[in-house]
Motif scaffolding. Structure first.
Motif, PDB file in Angstrom:
ATOM      1  N   UNK A 137      -8.167 -42.930 -21.938  1.00 50.74           N
ATOM      2  CA  UNK A 137      -7.785 -42.642 -20.558  1.00 50.74           C
ATOM      3  C   UNK A 137      -7.787 -43.893 -19.687  1.00 50.74           C
ATOM      4  N   UNK A 138      -8.458 -44.928 -20.147  1.00 53.08           N
ATOM      5  CA  UNK A 138      -8.492 -46.211 -19.450  1.00 53.08           C
ATOM      6  C   UNK A 138      -8.388 -47.308 -20.505  1.00 53.08           C
ATOM      7  N   UNK A 139      -8.860 -48.453 -20.235  1.00 53.13           N
ATOM      8  CA  UNK A 139      -8.824 -49.591 -21.147  1.00 53.13           C
ATOM      9  C   UNK A 139      -9.459 -49.223 -22.499  1.00 53.13           C
ATOM     10  N   UNK A 140      -8.730 -49.397 -23.607  1.00 57.70           N
ATOM     11  CA  UNK A 140      -9.304 -49.083 -24.924  1.00 57.70           C
ATOM     12  C   UNK A 140     -10.593 -49.856 -25.222  1.00 57.70           C
ATOM     13  N   UNK A 141     -10.811 -50.983 -24.570  1.00 59.39           N
ATOM     14  CA  UNK A 141     -12.058 -51.727 -24.766  1.00 59.39           C
ATOM     15  C   UNK A 141     -13.254 -50.908 -24.285  1.00 59.39           C
ATOM     16  N   UNK A 142     -13.065 -50.096 -23.266  1.00 60.89           N
ATOM     17  CA  UNK A 142     -14.154 -49.221 -22.802  1.00 60.89           C
ATOM     18  C   UNK A 142     -14.451 -48.173 -23.863  1.00 60.89           C
ATOM     19  N   UNK A 143     -13.412 -47.649 -24.490  1.00 60.28           N
ATOM     20  CA  UNK A 143     -13.600 -46.696 -25.602  1.00 60.28           C
ATOM     21  C   UNK A 143     -14.450 -47.349 -26.686  1.00 60.28           C
ATOM     22  N   UNK A 144     -14.120 -48.573 -27.024  1.00 60.35           N
ATOM     23  CA  UNK A 144     -14.855 -49.322 -28.040  1.00 60.35           C
ATOM     24  C   UNK A 144     -16.313 -49.521 -27.628  1.00 60.35           C
ATOM     25  N   UNK A 145     -16.543 -49.854 -26.374  1.00 63.05           N
ATOM     26  CA  UNK A 145     -17.914 -50.060 -25.882  1.00 63.05           C
ATOM     27  C   UNK A 145     -18.731 -48.770 -25.947  1.00 63.05           C
ATOM     28  N   UNK A 146     -18.108 -47.627 -25.610  1.00 64.48           N
ATOM     29  CA  UNK A 146     -18.820 -46.347 -25.668  1.00 64.48           C
ATOM     30  C   UNK A 146     -19.171 -45.975 -27.106  1.00 64.48           C
ATOM     31  N   UNK A 147     -18.244 -46.212 -28.027  1.00 64.28           N
ATOM     32  CA  UNK A 147     -18.510 -45.940 -29.445  1.00 64.28           C
ATOM     33  C   UNK A 147     -19.690 -46.788 -29.929  1.00 64.28           C
ATOM     34  N   UNK A 148     -19.689 -48.067 -29.578  1.00 67.62           N
ATOM     35  CA  UNK A 148     -20.775 -48.965 -30.004  1.00 67.62           C
ATOM     36  C   UNK A 148     -22.098 -48.629 -29.325  1.00 67.62           C
ATOM     37  N   UNK A 149     -22.049 -48.227 -28.065  1.00 68.91           N
ATOM     38  CA  UNK A 149     -23.258 -47.800 -27.360  1.00 68.91           C
ATOM     39  C   UNK A 149     -23.916 -46.651 -28.118  1.00 68.91           C
ATOM     40  N   UNK A 150     -23.128 -45.657 -28.480  1.00 71.13           N
ATOM     41  CA  UNK A 150     -23.671 -44.497 -29.191  1.00 71.13           C
ATOM     42  C   UNK A 150     -24.180 -44.885 -30.576  1.00 71.13           C
ATOM     43  N   UNK A 151     -23.436 -45.721 -31.263  1.00 70.52           N
ATOM     44  CA  UNK A 151     -23.864 -46.151 -32.599  1.00 70.52           C
ATOM     45  C   UNK A 151     -25.204 -46.878 -32.523  1.00 70.52           C
ATOM     46  N   UNK A 152     -25.355 -47.741 -31.513  1.00 64.50           N
ATOM     47  CA  UNK A 152     -26.582 -48.525 -31.366  1.00 64.50           C
ATOM     48  C   UNK A 152     -27.807 -47.659 -31.063  1.00 64.50           C
ATOM     49  N   UNK A 153     -27.613 -46.508 -30.427  1.00 69.68           N
ATOM     50  CA  UNK A 153     -28.739 -45.657 -30.025  1.00 69.68           C
ATOM     51  C   UNK A 153     -28.803 -44.344 -30.801  1.00 69.68           C
ATOM     52  N   UNK A 154     -27.998 -44.216 -31.828  1.00 64.71           N
ATOM     53  CA  UNK A 154     -27.870 -42.951 -32.559  1.00 64.71           C
ATOM     54  C   UNK A 154     -29.201 -42.413 -33.067  1.00 64.71           C
ATOM     55  N   UNK A 155     -30.053 -43.258 -33.584  1.00 69.34           N
ATOM     56  CA  UNK A 155     -31.281 -42.780 -34.222  1.00 69.34           C
ATOM     57  C   UNK A 155     -32.521 -42.914 -33.352  1.00 69.34           C
ATOM     58  N   UNK A 156     -32.327 -43.036 -32.054  1.00 71.57           N
ATOM     59  CA  UNK A 156     -33.459 -43.122 -31.118  1.00 71.57           C
ATOM     60  C   UNK A 156     -34.009 -41.710 -30.883  1.00 71.57           C
ATOM     61  N   UNK A 157     -35.214 -41.409 -31.374  1.00 72.54           N
ATOM     62  CA  UNK A 157     -35.757 -40.049 -31.259  1.00 72.54           C
ATOM     63  C   UNK A 157     -36.126 -39.649 -29.837  1.00 72.54           C
ATOM     64  N   UNK A 158     -36.190 -40.608 -28.912  1.00 69.01           N
ATOM     65  CA  UNK A 158     -36.574 -40.255 -27.539  1.00 69.01           C
ATOM     66  C   UNK A 158     -35.396 -39.740 -26.720  1.00 69.01           C
TER      67      UNK A 158
END
Length: 160
Positions: A137-158
């Motif tokens: 819906x906006x800059x594809x780089x933001x899509x990429x950043x959101x995907x990486x944000x989630x990947x980086x925090x995927x296994x955080x139990x908190x």
């Protein structure tokens, strides 16, 4: 129905949120002054801003505030399906959604490009079968950043 909005700055740029008093109806990338809407600190808008900030700082996986994304029946069905079936940190693709929902791939792509509640309806989790990002819906780089944000925090139990 009376609409109100808030604009605020995030690490991924300005966001404009619109509420109808009961639900968030729009999360817009950029600064939008919306005709027919009041600019105010509505409690629902403030809660949505708080939760989106938590998400963007890697402190939240899901959203608790109500949404009512704009769209026709088929678009809303797609948005609900993605929200319910594509969890935080996981990806799906346009082709798979097309197969599962019986909607042509090109229509899926077009509907996700006009998603009125990106981030909350996680269209950033939908990529091409070739593993390329595809449009956003906006800059594809933001899509990429959101995907990486989630990947980086995927296994955080908190996270909730």
């Amino acid at each position: 129905m009376e609409y109100c909005y808030q604009i605020y700055e995030t690490d991924i740029g300005m966001l404009t949120l619109v509420s109808n008093g009961e639900s968030i109806v729009t999360v817009h990338f950029g600064e939008g002054h919306l005709q027919g809407c009041r600019y105010e600190e509505d409690p629902l808008l403030m809660e949505a801003i708080f939760e989106i900030n938590q998400y963007l700082f890697g402190q939240r996986k899901t959203f608790d505030f109500p949404i009512d994304p704009m769209g026709n029946e088929q678009e809303v069905k797609l948005y609900q399906y993605i929200k319910q079936t594509v969890p935080y940190g996981k990806l799906t693709n346009y082709e798979k959604l097309s197969e599962e929902l019986g909607i042509p791939v090109d229509d899926i792509v077009e509907m996700l490009e006009t998603n009125s509640c990106p981030i909350v309806v996680p269209c950033h989790r939908v990529i091409r079968a070739s593993r390329r990002l595809g449009p956003y819906v906006t800059d594809p780089e933001i899509k990429n950043r959101l995907i990486h944000l989630e990947h980086d925090h995927l296994h955080d139990p908190s996270l909730r």
